[in-house]
Design an enzyme around this catalytic site. Structure first.
Site, PDB file in Angstrom:
ATOM      1  N   ASP A 273       0.520  -9.623  -5.840  1.00 45.62           N
ATOM      2  CA  ASP A 273       0.533 -10.834  -6.646  1.00 45.62           C
ATOM      3  C   ASP A 273       1.554 -10.619  -7.765  1.00 45.62           C
ATOM      4  O   ASP A 273       2.269  -9.609  -7.780  1.00 45.62           O
ATOM      5  CB  ASP A 273      -0.871 -11.160  -7.165  1.00 45.62           C
ATOM      6  CG  ASP A 273      -1.390 -10.203  -8.230  1.00 45.62           C
ATOM      7  OD1 ASP A 273      -0.711  -9.197  -8.555  1.00 45.62           O
ATOM      8  OD2 ASP A 273      -2.498 -10.447  -8.748  1.00 45.62           O
ATOM      9  N   HIS A 274       1.619 -11.546  -8.698  1.00 47.19           N
ATOM     10  CA  HIS A 274       2.597 -11.458  -9.785  1.00 47.19           C
ATOM     11  C   HIS A 274       2.395 -10.216 -10.658  1.00 47.19           C
ATOM     12  O   HIS A 274       3.368  -9.615 -11.100  1.00 47.19           O
ATOM     13  CB  HIS A 274       2.550 -12.726 -10.648  1.00 47.19           C
ATOM     14  CG  HIS A 274       1.198 -13.002 -11.208  1.00 47.19           C
ATOM     15  ND1 HIS A 274       0.179 -13.543 -10.436  1.00 47.19           N
ATOM     16  CD2 HIS A 274       0.672 -12.791 -12.435  1.00 47.19           C
ATOM     17  CE1 HIS A 274      -0.903 -13.671 -11.180  1.00 47.19           C
ATOM     18  NE2 HIS A 274      -0.637 -13.212 -12.392  1.00 47.19           N
TER      19      HIS A 274
ATOM     20  N   CYS B 110      -2.080  -5.422  -6.966  1.00 53.47           N
ATOM     21  CA  CYS B 110      -2.339  -6.478  -7.949  1.00 53.47           C
ATOM     22  C   CYS B 110      -2.580  -5.780  -9.281  1.00 53.47           C
ATOM     23  O   CYS B 110      -2.353  -4.581  -9.396  1.00 53.47           O
ATOM     24  CB  CYS B 110      -3.488  -7.406  -7.531  1.00 53.47           C
ATOM     25  SG  CYS B 110      -5.154  -6.726  -7.582  1.00 53.47           S
TER      26      CYS B 110
ATOM     27  N   GLY C 157      -5.849  -3.842  -8.547  1.00 53.79           N
ATOM     28  CA  GLY C 157      -5.963  -3.389  -7.162  1.00 53.79           C
ATOM     29  C   GLY C 157      -7.275  -3.816  -6.520  1.00 53.79           C
ATOM     30  O   GLY C 157      -7.417  -3.770  -5.298  1.00 53.79           O
TER      31      GLY C 157
ATOM     32  N   HIS D 240     -10.229  11.136   5.844  1.00 53.38           N
ATOM     33  CA  HIS D 240     -11.634  10.889   6.170  1.00 53.38           C
ATOM     34  C   HIS D 240     -11.929   9.464   6.607  1.00 53.38           C
ATOM     35  O   HIS D 240     -12.909   9.235   7.317  1.00 53.38           O
ATOM     36  CB  HIS D 240     -12.526  11.215   4.970  1.00 53.38           C
ATOM     37  CG  HIS D 240     -12.495  12.663   4.606  1.00 53.38           C
ATOM     38  ND1 HIS D 240     -13.218  13.158   3.544  1.00 53.38           N
ATOM     39  CD2 HIS D 240     -11.834  13.726   5.127  1.00 53.38           C
ATOM     40  CE1 HIS D 240     -13.003  14.465   3.442  1.00 53.38           C
ATOM     41  NE2 HIS D 240     -12.163  14.826   4.384  1.00 53.38           N
TER      42      HIS D 240
ATOM     43  N   ARG E 284      -1.667  -2.305 -13.283  1.00 60.03           N
ATOM     44  CA  ARG E 284      -1.993  -2.207 -14.716  1.00 60.03           C
ATOM     45  C   ARG E 284      -2.810  -0.962 -15.048  1.00 60.03           C
ATOM     46  O   ARG E 284      -3.103  -0.703 -16.215  1.00 60.03           O
ATOM     47  CB  ARG E 284      -2.747  -3.449 -15.163  1.00 60.03           C
ATOM     48  CG  ARG E 284      -1.891  -4.708 -15.100  1.00 60.03           C
ATOM     49  CD  ARG E 284      -2.653  -5.931 -15.520  1.00 60.03           C
ATOM     50  NE  ARG E 284      -1.785  -7.104 -15.520  1.00 60.03           N
ATOM     51  CZ  ARG E 284      -2.202  -8.350 -15.324  1.00 60.03           C
ATOM     52  NH1 ARG E 284      -3.489  -8.585 -15.125  1.00 60.03           N
ATOM     53  NH2 ARG E 284      -1.352  -9.346 -15.340  1.00 60.03           N
TER      54      ARG E 284
ATOM     55  N   ARG F  71     -15.624  14.675  12.989  1.00 60.75           N
ATOM     56  CA  ARG F  71     -16.871  14.102  12.484  1.00 60.75           C
ATOM     57  C   ARG F  71     -16.655  12.783  11.763  1.00 60.75           C
ATOM     58  O   ARG F  71     -17.575  11.973  11.642  1.00 60.75           O
ATOM     59  CB  ARG F  71     -17.576  15.093  11.563  1.00 60.75           C
ATOM     60  CG  ARG F  71     -16.912  15.294  10.223  1.00 60.75           C
ATOM     61  CD  ARG F  71     -17.646  16.354   9.403  1.00 60.75           C
ATOM     62  NE  ARG F  71     -17.252  16.362   8.025  1.00 60.75           N
ATOM     63  CZ  ARG F  71     -16.188  16.978   7.538  1.00 60.75           C
ATOM     64  NH1 ARG F  71     -15.373  17.640   8.348  1.00 60.75           N
ATOM     65  NH2 ARG F  71     -15.923  16.943   6.249  1.00 60.75           N
TER      66      ARG F  71
ATOM     67  N   ARG G  29     -17.864   7.629  11.982  1.00 58.96           N
ATOM     68  CA  ARG G  29     -18.076   6.819  10.778  1.00 58.96           C
ATOM     69  C   ARG G  29     -17.038   5.706  10.696  1.00 58.96           C
ATOM     70  O   ARG G  29     -17.381   4.568  10.364  1.00 58.96           O
ATOM     71  CB  ARG G  29     -17.994   7.715   9.541  1.00 58.96           C
ATOM     72  CG  ARG G  29     -19.103   8.768   9.539  1.00 58.96           C
ATOM     73  CD  ARG G  29     -18.867   9.826   8.504  1.00 58.96           C
ATOM     74  NE  ARG G  29     -19.880  10.862   8.622  1.00 58.96           N
ATOM     75  CZ  ARG G  29     -19.659  12.123   8.345  1.00 58.96           C
ATOM     76  NH1 ARG G  29     -18.473  12.531   7.927  1.00 58.96           N
ATOM     77  NH2 ARG G  29     -20.626  13.011   8.458  1.00 58.96           N
TER      78      ARG G  29
END
Length: 145
Positions: A11-12, A68, A71, A101, A112, A135, A139
């Site tokens: 974004d901006h 952003c 984030g 992982h 920012r 492993r 997941r």
């Protein structure tokens, strides 16, 4: 050998950092699919998170970067697409673990909250760390596509 394409969007608030990271990727030899935004005019981060998700799902890029202000919002937007495993990170170690992982395929950054050197460290780890599988695979399988 064809260069890997990496999608990038912001974004901006994330525009300047996106541009810095885009230049870094190009210097490393990656093809960059810039999904915007393209200036500092105020825009809505969900549009750009959605664009990354669509690009990943369509196979236009295997990996992406979203930015952003914090984030947070753009990572939530990107993760609404089942093809995306976006990880919001603030350190290189977190970026490495997200790849090892969680097989993260989208790096999310808060412009920012972190400086350019930290962002580049996160990018370095994201680009150069392989998923461990083992492993962790079962997941990741539970996360969806």
């Amino acid at each position: 050998m064809t260069a890997e394409t990496i999608a990038i969007a912001s974004d901006h608030a994330g525009f300047d950092l996106k541009e810095d990271l885009k230049n870094d990727l190009q210097e490393r030899g990656f093809d960059v699919l810039d999904l915007g935004c393209h200036d500092l005019q105020s825009v809505d981060y969900p549009d750009y998170g959605r664009a990354i998700g669509e690009a990943i799902a369509a196979g236009k890029a295997k990996r992406g970067i979203v930015v952003c202000g914090s984030g947070i919002g753009i990572s939530i937007a990107a993760n609404r697409n089942p093809a995306v495993r976006a990880a919001l990170v603030q350190t290189g170690l977190a970026a490495r673990l997200a790849r090892q992982h969680n097989d993260a395929n989208v790096l999310a950054l808060g412009a920012r909250l972190i400086g350019i050197e930290t962002a580049k460290d996160c990018l370095e780890e994201f680009l150069n760390t392989e998923f461990e599988g083992g492993r962790h695979q079962r997941r990741v399988d539970k996360l969806g596509s």
